[in-house]
Design an enzyme around this catalytic site. Structure first.
Site: not given
Length: 238
Positions: A156-158
């Site tokens: 989700w972050h990257e």
């Protein structure tokens, strides 16, 4: 950054929205609190004062220097991240919306499960509802649910290898906690009451260092660089 506000909560506040001096006061105070975290605790103390102290050492590859940089990064990430959330929560209050809390003293939690109930709470709860619960319902495996959840949080972050590995790091941590929670609880119950505060402090220290060491995977950039940092930190590489 968050907090991630659920639509039902947003709609409820939208329907109830009215001028409320108490909310405006709460919002302004929370925004000030957030900026104090970012400007004073993060920018001035963690990046400035602690960073200047770290720069006084001659050997940047020394164990104590690497350790201080890991601590600096862990503190700075928390102050920045939670400070931004405070500002978002406060600004929402100014407009009449009660956005959920996103952090609850995560670095003072005694185990990795409690940490994730206190760190980026809105994302953790979303993934619990839409990833963990679904995987466990289908597989009957809390371990698989924990790993899938943490990989989802990482990506989700990257969408990258480093965040995939970081998610797996925490997934493994949660699985170990799930498997060992029963016997560690029995062990604690057998200890004299006078030893419990010391044990609690030890658990908090262990948990926060597990989290900080996980951040190395992100800051190092590549798996090879992360392994080199671990090797130098633990004296395995000169």
């Amino acid at each position: 950054v968050g907090p991630i506000n659920r639509f039902d909560d947003y709609r409820r506040d939208l329907n109830r929205q009215r001028f409320d001096p108490a909310l405006i006061s709460e919002g302004a105070e929370r925004i000030l609190y957030g900026y104090a975290k970012i400007v004073i605790l993060s920018n001035f103390l963690t990046e400035g004062v602690l960073g200047d102290y770290i720069a006084t050492f001659d050997d940047p590859a020394a164990q104590h220097v690497i350790y201080l940089e890991i601590v600096q990064n862990g503190l700075n990430l928390y102050f920045q991240f939670s400070g931004y959330s405070d500002i978002a929560i406060g600004f929402a209050r100014l407009l009449g919306y009660r956005v959920m809390e996103n952090f609850n003293w995560p670095y003072l939690q005694p185990n990795i499960s409690a940490f994730w109930r206190s760190w980026h709470i809105s994302l953790s709860r979303w993934c619990r509802d839409y990833v963990y619960s679904v995987v466990v319902a289908q597989t009957r495996s809390p371990a698989l649910g924990a790993m899938a959840t943490m990989i989802a949080i990482g990506l989700w972050h990257e969408i990258s290898l480093r965040f995939l590995l970081w998610g797996a790091w925490h997934g493994i941590g949660l699985i170990v906690w799930q498997k060992s929670h029963g016997w560690t609880t029995r062990f604690e119950q057998a200890l004299p009451e006078s030893a419990l505060p010391v044990l609690h402090v030890a658990k908090v220290v262990f948990t926060v260092h597990f989290v900080w060491l996980g951040f190395v995977i992100l800051t190092a950039g590549t798996p090879g660089a992360a392994l080199e940092t671990y090797g130098r930190l633990f004296g395995l590489i000169d």
